[in-house]
Design an enzyme around this catalytic site. Structure first.
Site, short mmCIF file in Angstrom:
data_model
loop_
_atom_site.label_atom_id
_atom_site.label_comp_id
_atom_site.label_asym_id
_atom_site.label_seq_id
_atom_site.Cartn_x
_atom_site.Cartn_y
_atom_site.Cartn_z
CB SER A 16 7.09 -2.59 -1.78
OG SER A 16 7.33 -1.30 -1.27
NE ARG A 37 7.55 -19.61 -5.80
CZ ARG A 37 7.62 -19.14 -7.04
NH1 ARG A 37 8.18 -19.87 -8.00
NH2 ARG A 37 7.12 -17.96 -7.34
CG HIS A 97 -2.22 -6.70 7.77
ND1 HIS A 97 -2.88 -5.81 8.59
CD2 HIS A 97 -3.17 -7.23 6.94
CE1 HIS A 97 -4.17 -5.79 8.25
NE2 HIS A 97 -4.36 -6.65 7.27
CD GLU A 220 -7.86 21.33 -9.70
OE1 GLU A 220 -8.41 21.77 -8.66
OE2 GLU A 220 -7.93 21.90 -10.79
CB SER A 241 -10.21 30.34 -2.57
OG SER A 241 -11.28 29.45 -2.87
#
Length: 333
Positions: A16, A37, A97, A220, A241
């Site tokens: 990716s 390879r 990394h 959710e 809410s």
């Protein structure tokens, strides 16, 4: 370096991130060769994308900058057997990394510049944002500056990915490695998945329907995380809410309390002192017995079977344009 501003680049690996890096850099005007390879699973994909694909040992010989974009656990052998013997003097070695370098599994040659460039997003997003004229933020670090130009090349590479269109932040190999591992283990992967599983178990054990439990603790979650992503915790609180806000304030600290934070610090300590990496290397070299067991346990968790059935009816997830023609009472989960 043969060219101070436009190094010849070899991308080793075409997953990716590798694909996104190669495509973006080429579109930014760089000379990019892909090292893979022969006969490997991504060779044909890179060739279809128009790249010259050669064996890694050949790709690195003439490259000014070599980007190692393979999985962590194959990098040590790849570097020792293929890259170190073939990289030219004074070239730049780049990682996405810092694990192998920071924890001394790879000791770079003294003549090389060694840098890190890490886009803060998956490869598909790195490519998509570049194509529409934007970019994904990048972090970069310099581990070894033999030429005096290592930082310049890290910034040039990050700019070629599109990072300069967004934000580029300087870090260190230590900081990137330790914070990345901690985020994965304590929050993003380990913490979040364990929290979801525990919430599901609590509701089901209390007698609630597994399907309802799945919706409430897993499905959710995306709504909340999207709000986090767009504007932080305060934006999320603005869009839920008052009842949900109050529950956040009074119950959140009951779930994630001082003892949880103390255990998170223990996780960080194990990362910092190398315990996690030592254990992970031993596990990998032993053939992944515990990894396999843990993975199977997750696959067999009841939330997975429930989720599979519910997601089959979420037509927007699989690209279907309409639900199967069945009576409404048969469409219920």
């Amino acid at each position: 370096m043969s060219n101070d501003t436009q190094p010849k680049i070899a991308i080793i690996g075409y997953g990716s991130q590798g694909r996104a890096h190669a495509l973006n850099l080429r579109d930014s005007g760089f000379d990019v060769t892909v090292g893979l390879r022969p006969g490997g699973p991504t060779e044909s994909k890179a060739q279809a994308d128009g790249f010259t694909v050669v064996a890694p040992s050949e790709a690195v010989k003439s490259a000014d900058l070599v980007a190692i974009l393979t999985p962590d656990m194959v990098q040590k052998k790849l570097y020792e057997d293929v890259i170190a013997p073939n990289m030219k003097q004074g070239a730049c070695l780049l990682f996405a990394h810092g694990l192998n370098v920071h924890f001394d599994m790879i000791t770079p040659r003294a003549d090389l510049d060694v840098v890190l460039v890490a886009p803060k997003g998956p490869g598909a997003l790195v490519r998509r944002e570049y194509e529409i004229g934007r970019g994904v933020p990048c972090i970069y670090a310099v581990y070894q500056d033999t030429s005096g130009k290592a930082e310049q090349f890290a910034l040039t590479y990050a700019g070629g990915l599109g990072g300069a269109r967004a934000n580029i932040i300087k870090t260190t190999f230590k900081e990137e490695t330790e914070t990345d591992l901690f985020g994965e283990q304590a929050v993003l992967c380990g913490g979040a998945s364990s929290l979801v599983q525990a919430g599901f178990e609590v509701l089901v054990e209390a007698g609630y329907q597994p399907e309802i439990a799945y919706y409430e603790v897993l499905h959710e979650l995306k709504l909340i995380v999207d709000l986090f992503y767009e504007g932080g915790i305060t934006r999320m609180l603005e869009f839920v809410s008052e009842t949900a806000q109050y529950g956040d304030y009074v119950s959140g600290p009951r779930v994630i309390d001082a003892s949880t934070k103390a255990r998170m610090k223990d996780v960080l300590t194990d990362i910092q002192n190398g315990t996690f990496t030592k254990n992970w290397v031993a596990e990998y070299e032993a053939g992944l017995p515990n990894y396999t067991k843990f993975k199977q346990a997750d696959l067999e968790h009841p939330i997975e079977e429930v989720g599979k059935k519910l997601r089959a009816k979420m037509v927007w997830l699989n690209g279907e344009q309409q639900a199967a023609a069945a009576p409404a009472n048969q469409q219920a989960a």
